[in-house]
Design a protein around this motif. Structure first.
Motif, short mmCIF file in Angstrom:
data_model
loop_
_atom_site.label_atom_id
_atom_site.label_comp_id
_atom_site.label_asym_id
_atom_site.label_seq_id
_atom_site.Cartn_x
_atom_site.Cartn_y
_atom_site.Cartn_z
N PRO A 486 -9.20 10.53 -4.68
CA PRO A 486 -8.75 9.39 -5.49
C PRO A 486 -7.33 8.96 -5.14
O PRO A 486 -7.00 7.77 -5.20
CB PRO A 486 -8.84 9.92 -6.93
CG PRO A 486 -9.84 11.03 -6.87
CD PRO A 486 -9.67 11.65 -5.52
N GLU A 487 -6.50 9.92 -4.77
CA GLU A 487 -5.11 9.59 -4.41
C GLU A 487 -5.06 8.73 -3.15
O GLU A 487 -4.31 7.75 -3.08
CB GLU A 487 -4.31 10.88 -4.21
CG GLU A 487 -4.10 11.70 -5.47
CD GLU A 487 -5.33 12.53 -5.87
OE1 GLU A 487 -5.37 13.02 -7.02
OE2 GLU A 487 -6.26 12.68 -5.03
N LEU A 488 -5.86 9.10 -2.16
CA LEU A 488 -5.92 8.29 -0.93
C LEU A 488 -6.51 6.93 -1.24
O LEU A 488 -6.02 5.90 -0.75
CB LEU A 488 -6.73 9.01 0.15
CG LEU A 488 -6.97 8.23 1.44
CD1 LEU A 488 -5.66 7.81 2.09
CD2 LEU A 488 -7.82 9.05 2.42
N ASN A 489 -7.56 6.89 -2.05
CA ASN A 489 -8.15 5.59 -2.43
C ASN A 489 -7.10 4.66 -3.02
O ASN A 489 -7.07 3.46 -2.72
CB ASN A 489 -9.26 5.81 -3.47
CG ASN A 489 -10.54 6.38 -2.87
OD1 ASN A 489 -10.60 6.64 -1.67
ND2 ASN A 489 -11.54 6.57 -3.71
N ALA A 490 -6.24 5.21 -3.88
CA ALA A 490 -5.23 4.39 -4.54
C ALA A 490 -4.28 3.77 -3.53
O ALA A 490 -3.89 2.60 -3.64
CB ALA A 490 -4.47 5.22 -5.57
N VAL A 491 -3.89 4.55 -2.53
CA VAL A 491 -2.97 4.04 -1.51
C VAL A 491 -3.67 2.99 -0.64
O VAL A 491 -3.07 1.97 -0.27
CB VAL A 491 -2.41 5.18 -0.64
CG1 VAL A 491 -1.49 4.63 0.45
CG2 VAL A 491 -1.63 6.17 -1.51
N ILE A 492 -4.95 3.23 -0.32
CA ILE A 492 -5.70 2.24 0.46
C ILE A 492 -5.82 0.93 -0.32
O ILE A 492 -5.58 -0.16 0.24
CB ILE A 492 -7.10 2.80 0.81
CG1 ILE A 492 -6.97 3.96 1.82
CG2 ILE A 492 -7.99 1.69 1.38
CD1 ILE A 492 -8.28 4.66 2.12
N ASP A 493 -6.16 1.02 -1.60
CA ASP A 493 -6.26 -0.20 -2.42
C ASP A 493 -4.93 -0.94 -2.46
O ASP A 493 -4.88 -2.18 -2.38
CB ASP A 493 -6.70 0.17 -3.84
CG ASP A 493 -8.16 0.58 -3.92
OD1 ASP A 493 -8.94 0.19 -3.02
OD2 ASP A 493 -8.52 1.31 -4.87
N GLN A 494 -3.85 -0.18 -2.60
CA GLN A 494 -2.51 -0.78 -2.64
C GLN A 494 -2.20 -1.49 -1.32
O GLN A 494 -1.64 -2.60 -1.30
CB GLN A 494 -1.48 0.32 -2.91
CG GLN A 494 -0.16 -0.17 -3.44
CD GLN A 494 0.79 0.99 -3.75
OE1 GLN A 494 0.41 2.16 -3.69
NE2 GLN A 494 2.03 0.65 -4.07
N THR A 495 -2.59 -0.87 -0.22
CA THR A 495 -2.35 -1.46 1.11
C THR A 495 -3.06 -2.79 1.25
O THR A 495 -2.48 -3.78 1.72
CB THR A 495 -2.85 -0.50 2.21
OG1 THR A 495 -2.20 0.77 2.07
CG2 THR A 495 -2.57 -1.07 3.59
N LEU A 496 -4.31 -2.84 0.83
CA LEU A 496 -5.14 -4.01 1.07
C LEU A 496 -4.82 -5.17 0.14
O LEU A 496 -5.27 -6.30 0.37
CB LEU A 496 -6.62 -3.64 0.96
CG LEU A 496 -7.12 -2.63 2.01
CD1 LEU A 496 -8.58 -2.33 1.81
CD2 LEU A 496 -6.88 -3.16 3.43
N THR A 497 -4.07 -4.92 -0.92
CA THR A 497 -3.68 -6.00 -1.83
C THR A 497 -2.24 -6.44 -1.62
O THR A 497 -1.76 -7.32 -2.33
CB THR A 497 -3.87 -5.57 -3.29
OG1 THR A 497 -3.12 -4.39 -3.55
CG2 THR A 497 -5.34 -5.31 -3.60
N GLU A 498 -1.55 -5.83 -0.67
CA GLU A 498 -0.14 -6.16 -0.41
C GLU A 498 -0.04 -7.30 0.60
O GLU A 498 -0.45 -7.15 1.76
CB GLU A 498 0.60 -4.91 0.12
CG GLU A 498 2.06 -5.15 0.45
CD GLU A 498 2.86 -5.73 -0.69
OE1 GLU A 498 3.26 -6.92 -0.57
OE2 GLU A 498 3.07 -5.02 -1.70
N LEU A 499 0.50 -8.43 0.17
CA LEU A 499 0.60 -9.59 1.04
C LEU A 499 1.86 -9.59 1.91
O LEU A 499 1.93 -10.35 2.88
CB LEU A 499 0.55 -10.88 0.21
CG LEU A 499 -0.78 -11.19 -0.47
CD1 LEU A 499 -0.71 -12.49 -1.24
CD2 LEU A 499 -1.93 -11.23 0.53
N ASP A 500 2.84 -8.74 1.59
CA ASP A 500 4.03 -8.63 2.44
C ASP A 500 3.67 -7.76 3.64
O ASP A 500 3.39 -6.56 3.48
CB ASP A 500 5.17 -8.00 1.65
CG ASP A 500 6.46 -7.92 2.46
OD1 ASP A 500 6.45 -7.29 3.55
OD2 ASP A 500 7.48 -8.45 2.02
N PRO A 501 3.68 -8.30 4.87
CA PRO A 501 3.22 -7.54 6.05
C PRO A 501 3.98 -6.23 6.25
O PRO A 501 3.38 -5.21 6.59
CB PRO A 501 3.45 -8.51 7.21
CG PRO A 501 3.42 -9.87 6.59
CD PRO A 501 4.03 -9.69 5.22
#
Length: 557
Positions: A486-501
């Protein structure tokens, strides 16, 4: 083998869904690094230099398990090689990795808002499927509904981006689709990287079986016109419904050949182009009259995946880490790329390849260290019994199966791993499998401990995080290892919703370090992108980061 967007063509690769490209380097000859760059080697020529017609002969490692590249069984480079010339795509890439709208299929695609994020797709009014029905917004809506992850009866290869879409609606007319995102999606240009007709995505039954043995409806410059499973051959010919520039070629023929036969097929004038891995193949192709080497490093890589499913021998992360630290990746890449790449080095990132913005070495946790590996196994309770040579625990021997496509390059890698594992009391059995069935019959059901295959990357690399490393027991998608948290999932989700490259890159590298630390898989070598190609074949070869233009490929006059 390769999983697709499609890797060192050491075997059948798997593909990261999104924009489908090949890879690149400024060095078009042998030698040089495996670092992607901004040029490619395709022998560019204008149409007036080419003779009209002709048949392009290419090789496949295996017959497609499905012609639906969005399906978990169809997510291989072999499937993609066949279907890409026959289907719409949203964007194309040049050799530098810069994206432009594919005007054959869309007159414009633009992001019109960020809160919420909205993307407007204007479909080319001339675009039609081969059954004469127009391509409309309903095809996009149906594909989103199939790939958004809300119905696990759709056996999807990936949900990346589609699971963040709130709605797909009709715009000003049937030829306009308005996509509204529920959460921001950084790599929105990867949506609809391949577009299938709504007949393919209308229901789970259709999605899983409509394109299982053929592609009934398509919409590219070419169409599949013959599937010969007896001769292991597929033929594409010009699409009579095609509205764009008429292709130079009359046809493209794919022959399913064992990788060991590719060089001989090039030498015997049975193929016009094929990937050449290893110094022997590269040298053999280079010394063949009428053939030249075209080289452009690719955003693709070979790797070892560990089976961490419940009950597997490698379920314990401490044991997986021990095995990972016992694998001498430097020795492996020096063997596989000797004479082909200058100073071969292992790839140390699961997301970005060398030369790509964002690449950094995140592999410190899996550094080769046999003493540390042995200590980890001791701590996990795996001991060598008196007079024995293989560790045991609770009546089980630490005897592992390493499965791979039947190709010498993969076996050579396995032998290096086997020798080092023996030093710490682990037995490794090497099992080769024909290309057909490697994923569907062996890897996907979890009939392995280690698996060697390849991934094909993309100019849009972040989506692969969710496809390959997300932990969701209800929908594994491309997570062949069954490993995550779940911890990795959270970071992946955060990555994919971040619009700042810049922030997205930082988060992606954080996720990548976590992937290494859980010993999910080990990247080996980045693809050199070395092809043997007939000298009179133009606009084809080593594409690097560029998308092929199948209408321009042809033979010189």
């Amino acid at each position: 083998m390769r999983i697709r967007s499609t890797v060192t063509r050491l075997a059948i690769p798997m593909v990261a869904l999104g924009l489908i490209v090949s890879g690149c380097s400024a060095d078009a000859g042998e030698g040089g690094t495996a670092e992607v760059g901004t040029t490619n080697a395709i022998n560019p020529h204008p149409r007036e230099d080419l003779r009209e017609g002709g048949n392009l002969r290419l090789a496949l490692s295996a017959f497609p398990e499905s012609f639906n590249a969005l399906h978990v069984d169809g997510n291989t480079s072999d499937t993609n090689d066949v279907v890409v010339p026959t289907l719409p795509t949203a964007f194309v890439s040049d050799a530098a990795g810069d994206l432009t709208v594919d005007k054959d299929f869309f007159t414009d695609i633009k992001m019109t808002g960020t809160n919420p994020q909205k993307i407007v797709y204007d479909i080319n009014p001339k675009a039609v499927w081969t059954d004469d029905t127009p391509i409309t917004w309903e095809d996009l809506r149906s594909q989103w509904q199939a790939l958004n992850g809300t119905n696990d009866q759709y056996l999807v290869a990936a949900t990346s981006g589609y699971d963040q879409v709130e709605s797909v609606e009709r715009g000003e007319n049937d030829r306009q689709a308005i996509v509204t995102m529920r959460t921001p999606y950084a790599e929105w240009q990867g949506l609809f990287g391949l577009l299938y007709p709504k007949a393919d995505t209308a229901s789970p039954e259709a999605f899983n079986n409509w394109a299982r043995s053929s592609l009934p409806v398509s919409a590219g410059p070419f169409v599949i016109t013959n599937i010969d499973r007896t001769q292991n051959r597929l033929t594409l010919t010009r699409n009579p419904k095609w509205w764009g520039e008429t292709p130079v070629l009359d046809s493209i023929t794919f022959s399913v050949l064992d990788h060991s036969a590719w060089l001989a097929a090039i030498q015997n004038n049975e193929l016009d182009s094929s990937y050449m891995s290893g110094l022997e193949n590269v040298t053999g192709a280079r010394n063949t009259p009428g053939v030249e080497i075209r080289r452009a490093a690719e955003p693709s890589w070979s790797h070892v995946t560990f089976n961490g499913a419940p009950g597997a021998l490698l379920e314990d992360p401490k044991v997986r880490m021990a095995i990972a630290k016992s694998i001498n990746r430097q020795a492996i890449v020096e063997t596989s790329q000797h004479g082909v790449v200058t100073e071969p080095k292992p790839l140390n990132n699961h997301v970005f390849v060398v030369g790509q913005k964002g690449y950094q070495d995140n592999a410190a946790s899996v550094a080769f260290d046999l003493d540390a590996a042995a200590k980890l196994l001791d701590e996990a309770g795996w001991k060598i019994p008196p007079g024995g040579d293989v560790r045991e625990k609770d009546g089980r021997r630490l005897e592992l199966r390493d499965v791979m496509y039947q190709q010498d390059s993969w076996v050579d890698t396995a032998k290096i791993i086997q020798q080092d594992l023996q030093k710490i009391g682990v037995k490794l059995n090497i099992q080769t499998v024909p290309g057909t069935g490697l994923f569907k019959d062996v890897i996907d059901p979890g009939n392995y401990d280690l698996a060697q295959f390849s991934y094909s990357g993309s100019v849009l690399p972040l989506g692969s995080l969710k496809q390959h490393y997300y932990y969701d027991p209800a929908n594994w998608q491309g997570n062949k290892a069954r490993i995550g948290s779940p911890e990795l999932n959270a970071v992946i989700d955060q990555t994919l919703t971040e619009l700042d490259p810049a922030k997205a890159i930082e988060l992606a590298n954080k996720a990548d370090r976590m992937v290494f630390e859980e010993a999910h898989s080990l990247p080996l070598n980045q693809a050199s992108g070395t092809y043997g190609v007939r000298v009179d074949l133009a606009n084809w070869g080593a594409f690097g980061l560029a998308s092929p233009d199948y209408t321009k490929v042809g033979f010189l006059k």
